[in-house]
Scaffold this motif. Sequence first.
Motif, PDB file in Angstrom:
ATOM      1  N   MET A   1       0.850  -1.205  -0.110  1.00 55.67           N
ATOM      2  CA  MET A   1      -0.014  -0.019   0.048  1.00 55.67           C
ATOM      3  C   MET A   1       0.831   1.401  -0.056  1.00 55.67           C
ATOM      4  SD  MET A   1      -3.064   0.822   2.593  1.00 55.67           S
ATOM      5  CE  MET A   1      -3.861   2.298   2.719  1.00 55.67           C
ATOM      6  N   MET A   2       0.408   2.338  -0.682  1.00 55.81           N
ATOM      7  CA  MET A   2       1.308   3.603  -0.949  1.00 55.81           C
ATOM      8  C   MET A   2       0.627   4.599   0.267  1.00 55.81           C
ATOM      9  SD  MET A   2       3.478   2.583  -3.063  1.00 55.81           S
ATOM     10  CE  MET A   2       3.981   4.115  -4.057  1.00 55.81           C
ATOM     11  N   ILE A   3       1.644   5.179   0.725  1.00 56.09           N
ATOM     12  CA  ILE A   3       1.277   6.320   1.760  1.00 56.09           C
ATOM     13  C   ILE A   3       1.807   7.821   1.092  1.00 56.09           C
ATOM     14  CG2 ILE A   3       0.745   4.891   3.732  1.00 56.09           C
ATOM     15  CD1 ILE A   3       3.548   5.857   4.765  1.00 56.09           C
ATOM     16  N   ILE A   4       1.236   8.832   1.559  1.00 54.31           N
ATOM     17  CA  ILE A   4       1.805  10.293   1.020  1.00 54.31           C
ATOM     18  C   ILE A   4       2.543  10.857   2.286  1.00 54.31           C
ATOM     19  CG2 ILE A   4       1.244  12.503   0.245  1.00 54.31           C
ATOM     20  CD1 ILE A   4      -0.967  11.070  -1.339  1.00 54.31           C
ATOM     21  N   VAL A   5       3.712  11.172   2.320  1.00 53.43           N
ATOM     22  CA  VAL A   5       4.286  12.021   3.356  1.00 53.43           C
ATOM     23  C   VAL A   5       4.939  13.161   2.892  1.00 53.43           C
ATOM     24  CG1 VAL A   5       5.005   9.775   4.449  1.00 53.43           C
ATOM     25  CG2 VAL A   5       6.545  10.601   2.803  1.00 53.43           C
ATOM     26  N   GLU A   6       5.163  14.085   3.859  1.00 51.04           N
ATOM     27  CA  GLU A   6       5.884  15.266   3.372  1.00 51.04           C
ATOM     28  C   GLU A   6       7.429  15.096   4.041  1.00 51.04           C
ATOM     29  OE1 GLU A   6       5.980  20.018   5.166  1.00 51.04           O
ATOM     30  OE2 GLU A   6       4.029  18.616   5.102  1.00 51.04           O
ATOM     31  N   VAL A   7       8.131  15.536   3.072  1.00 54.65           N
ATOM     32  CA  VAL A   7       9.682  15.336   3.374  1.00 54.65           C
ATOM     33  C   VAL A   7      10.219  16.649   3.247  1.00 54.65           C
ATOM     34  CG1 VAL A   7      12.022  14.480   2.684  1.00 54.65           C
ATOM     35  CG2 VAL A   7       9.893  13.243   2.234  1.00 54.65           C
TER      36      VAL A   7
ATOM     37  N   ASP B   1       6.305  16.726  -1.241  1.00 56.44           N
ATOM     38  CA  ASP B   1       5.207  15.454  -1.029  1.00 56.44           C
ATOM     39  C   ASP B   1       5.871  14.263  -1.924  1.00 56.44           C
ATOM     40  OD1 ASP B   1       3.828  16.813   0.869  1.00 56.44           O
ATOM     41  OD2 ASP B   1       2.550  17.669  -0.886  1.00 56.44           O
ATOM     42  N   PHE B   2       5.726  13.075  -1.158  1.00 57.87           N
ATOM     43  CA  PHE B   2       6.483  12.001  -1.912  1.00 57.87           C
ATOM     44  C   PHE B   2       5.266  10.716  -1.597  1.00 57.87           C
ATOM     45  CE2 PHE B   2      10.540  13.880  -1.957  1.00 57.87           C
ATOM     46  CZ  PHE B   2      10.809  13.267  -3.263  1.00 57.87           C
ATOM     47  N   GLN B   3       4.858   9.942  -2.529  1.00 62.26           N
ATOM     48  CA  GLN B   3       4.183   8.661  -2.483  1.00 62.26           C
ATOM     49  C   GLN B   3       5.213   7.612  -2.294  1.00 62.26           C
ATOM     50  OE1 GLN B   3       0.697   8.421  -4.962  1.00 62.26           O
ATOM     51  NE2 GLN B   3       1.047   6.042  -5.036  1.00 62.26           N
TER      52      GLN B   3
ATOM     53  N   LYS C   1       2.488   6.833   8.269  1.00 61.73           N
ATOM     54  CA  LYS C   1       1.123   6.804   7.648  1.00 61.73           C
ATOM     55  C   LYS C   1       1.036   8.012   6.787  1.00 61.73           C
ATOM     56  CE  LYS C   1      -1.128   8.373  11.766  1.00 61.73           C
ATOM     57  NZ  LYS C   1      -0.255   8.867  12.443  1.00 61.73           N
ATOM     58  N   THR C   2      -0.233   8.077   5.998  1.00 64.58           N
ATOM     59  CA  THR C   2      -0.308   9.119   5.318  1.00 64.58           C
ATOM     60  C   THR C   2      -0.484  10.352   6.199  1.00 64.58           C
ATOM     61  OG1 THR C   2      -1.434   7.926   3.258  1.00 64.58           O
ATOM     62  CG2 THR C   2      -2.181  10.233   3.582  1.00 64.58           C
ATOM     63  N   GLY C   3       0.403  11.438   5.733  1.00 64.52           N
ATOM     64  CA  GLY C   3       0.377  12.750   6.576  1.00 64.52           C
ATOM     65  C   GLY C   3       1.512  12.895   7.370  1.00 64.52           C
ATOM     66  N   SER C   4       2.366  11.927   7.559  1.00 69.76           N
ATOM     67  CA  SER C   4       3.487  12.043   8.450  1.00 69.76           C
ATOM     68  C   SER C   4       4.342  12.969   7.562  1.00 69.76           C
ATOM     69  CB  SER C   4       4.221  10.622   8.426  1.00 69.76           C
ATOM     70  OG  SER C   4       3.404   9.730   9.210  1.00 69.76           O
ATOM     71  N   VAL C   5       5.342  13.719   8.457  1.00 73.20           N
ATOM     72  CA  VAL C   5       5.995  14.603   8.173  1.00 73.20           C
ATOM     73  C   VAL C   5       7.682  14.003   8.443  1.00 73.20           C
ATOM     74  CG1 VAL C   5       6.849  17.237   8.372  1.00 73.20           C
ATOM     75  CG2 VAL C   5       4.472  16.444   8.366  1.00 73.20           C
ATOM     76  N   LEU C   6       8.476  14.020   7.615  1.00 76.72           N
ATOM     77  CA  LEU C   6       9.659  13.580   7.713  1.00 76.72           C
ATOM     78  C   LEU C   6      10.871  14.650   7.389  1.00 76.72           C
ATOM     79  CD1 LEU C   6       9.212  10.227   5.756  1.00 76.72           C
ATOM     80  CD2 LEU C   6       8.624  10.670   8.039  1.00 76.72           C
ATOM     81  N   ILE C   7      12.005  14.570   7.978  1.00 73.87           N
ATOM     82  CA  ILE C   7      13.055  15.282   7.834  1.00 73.87           C
ATOM     83  C   ILE C   7      14.286  14.451   7.242  1.00 73.87           C
ATOM     84  CG2 ILE C   7      14.782  16.804   8.887  1.00 73.87           C
ATOM     85  CD1 ILE C   7      12.561  17.573  11.174  1.00 73.87           C
TER      86      ILE C   7
END
Length: 83
Positions: A1-7, A17-19, A75-81
């Motif tokens: 399953m794909m999730i969308i995260v902010e990097v 934003d990445f899937q 999960k979708t909406g997670s914010v990563l650095i």
Amino acid sequence: MMIIVEVKVPLMGKEYDFQIDEKVPLCRITEEIAEIICQKEQYIFEGNMGRLLMWDAQNKKRLNPENSASENGLKTGSVLILA
């Protein structure tokens, strides 16, 4: 399953934003994301991409590169650095 995260990339002062596939180890995802960002920004990365780390911005913890996104609790909406 794909999730969308902010990097977030502090070095560049930008966010993307990445899937991503939640089952793939983060070490593979981190390198792919870094390559895509470098291409987009026409930036030459002179270091070792294998040394880049992902951090969970909300929990302020380093993510285990050997674990998948789901194993790291993303999960979708997670914010990563990316640093």
